[in-house]
Motif scaffolding. Structure first.
Motif, short mmCIF file in Angstrom:
data_model
loop_
_atom_site.label_atom_id
_atom_site.label_comp_id
_atom_site.label_asym_id
_atom_site.label_seq_id
_atom_site.Cartn_x
_atom_site.Cartn_y
_atom_site.Cartn_z
N ALA A 51 18.62 7.05 27.41
CA ALA A 51 17.69 6.07 27.98
C ALA A 51 17.01 6.70 29.19
O ALA A 51 17.65 7.39 29.98
N ASP A 52 15.72 6.46 29.32
CA ASP A 52 14.98 6.96 30.47
C ASP A 52 14.02 5.87 30.93
O ASP A 52 14.20 4.70 30.62
N LYS A 53 12.96 6.25 31.63
CA LYS A 53 12.06 5.25 32.20
C LYS A 53 11.04 4.70 31.21
O LYS A 53 10.31 3.77 31.53
N LYS A 54 11.01 5.24 29.99
CA LYS A 54 10.04 4.78 29.01
C LYS A 54 10.66 4.23 27.73
O LYS A 54 10.07 3.37 27.07
N GLU A 55 11.84 4.77 27.35
CA GLU A 55 12.40 4.40 26.05
C GLU A 55 13.90 4.66 26.01
O GLU A 55 14.46 5.28 26.91
N ALA A 56 14.50 4.17 24.94
CA ALA A 56 15.90 4.43 24.66
C ALA A 56 15.99 4.88 23.21
O ALA A 56 15.17 4.49 22.37
N SER A 57 16.99 5.70 22.92
CA SER A 57 17.19 6.14 21.54
C SER A 57 18.68 6.30 21.27
O SER A 57 19.47 6.53 22.17
N ILE A 58 19.00 6.14 20.01
CA ILE A 58 20.34 6.44 19.52
C ILE A 58 20.15 7.30 18.30
O ILE A 58 19.25 7.06 17.49
N PRO A 115 8.98 -0.52 24.93
CA PRO A 115 9.21 0.14 26.20
C PRO A 115 10.43 -0.48 26.89
O PRO A 115 10.58 -1.70 26.92
N VAL A 116 11.28 0.34 27.42
CA VAL A 116 12.39 -0.08 28.27
C VAL A 116 12.56 0.97 29.36
O VAL A 116 12.14 2.11 29.19
N ASN A 117 13.19 0.55 30.44
CA ASN A 117 13.36 1.44 31.58
C ASN A 117 14.79 1.31 32.09
O ASN A 117 15.16 0.26 32.60
N VAL A 118 15.57 2.36 31.94
CA VAL A 118 16.96 2.33 32.38
C VAL A 118 17.07 2.12 33.89
O VAL A 118 18.09 1.67 34.39
N PHE A 119 16.01 2.41 34.62
CA PHE A 119 16.01 2.24 36.07
C PHE A 119 15.69 0.80 36.50
O PHE A 119 15.76 0.48 37.67
N ASN A 120 15.33 -0.04 35.55
CA ASN A 120 15.06 -1.45 35.82
C ASN A 120 16.27 -2.26 35.32
O ASN A 120 16.47 -2.41 34.12
N LYS A 121 17.06 -2.78 36.24
CA LYS A 121 18.27 -3.50 35.86
C LYS A 121 17.98 -4.70 34.97
O LYS A 121 18.84 -5.14 34.20
N GLU A 122 16.77 -5.23 35.03
CA GLU A 122 16.39 -6.35 34.16
C GLU A 122 16.33 -5.92 32.69
O GLU A 122 16.42 -6.75 31.80
N ASP A 123 16.17 -4.62 32.43
CA ASP A 123 16.14 -4.10 31.06
C ASP A 123 17.54 -3.81 30.52
O ASP A 123 17.71 -3.56 29.32
#
Length: 153
Positions: A51-58, A115-123
């Motif tokens: 996970a990073d500031k733009k996306e997550a992957s598995i 879009p998701v951001n691991v640095f945003n706790k709301e995500d």
């Protein structure tokens, strides 16, 4: 923006939170498992969550240095494609001989969330909801599929 140190700490805090959330979940065989660093017990085959500031992957990543052997692993997964997708309940992307962030050749079977951001706790709830069922499903798949790779050990 975060400093490198702050970003590292926040990323580490997310993975610690996810690990604590997953701790009570047992594997398909009923064992405790380290979900974040899942051990396939097969050299060169990894289940990776990122996970990073733009996306997550598995992903299932095949990292063998020999491209021909990497392709043999990939073909074995292709033979199990229906089982994998049925167990996951969704279709994933298949990439033979791609390149990772270090420039190494890897093959991947993966899905992403944007879009998701691991640095945003709301995500974080969205990230946990993305990773949890998929890593559990990968474990269930691997519980059955790992024996198909005996000849490649």
């Amino acid at each position: 923006m975060y400093t490198r140190e702050e970003a590292s700490q926040l990323r580490q805090k997310f993975w610690t939170t996810f690990g604590q959330y997953m701790a009570p979940v047992l594997s398909a065989e009923g064992w405790r498992v380290n979900w974040i660093n899942y051990n396939t017990r097969l050299k060169h085959v990894y289940f990776r969550m990122q996970a990073d500031k733009k996306e997550a992957s598995i992903a299932i990543e095949i990292t063998h240095q020999d491209p021909e052997l990497q392709e043999l692993f990939f073909e074995q997964f292709l033979a199990l494609k229906t089982l994998l997708h049925d167990t996951l309940g969704e279709t994933w992307n298949w990439e033979l001989h791609g390149t990772d962030e270090l420039g190494k050749t890897v093959s991947r079977i993966y899905t992403e969330l944007k879009p998701v951001n691991v640095f945003n706790k709301e995500d974080w709830p969205q990230l946990i909801s993305f990773f949890k069922p998929r890593i559990i499903a990968l474990d269930a798949f691997w519980n059955d599929a790992q024996y198909s790779f005996e000849a490649l050990r």
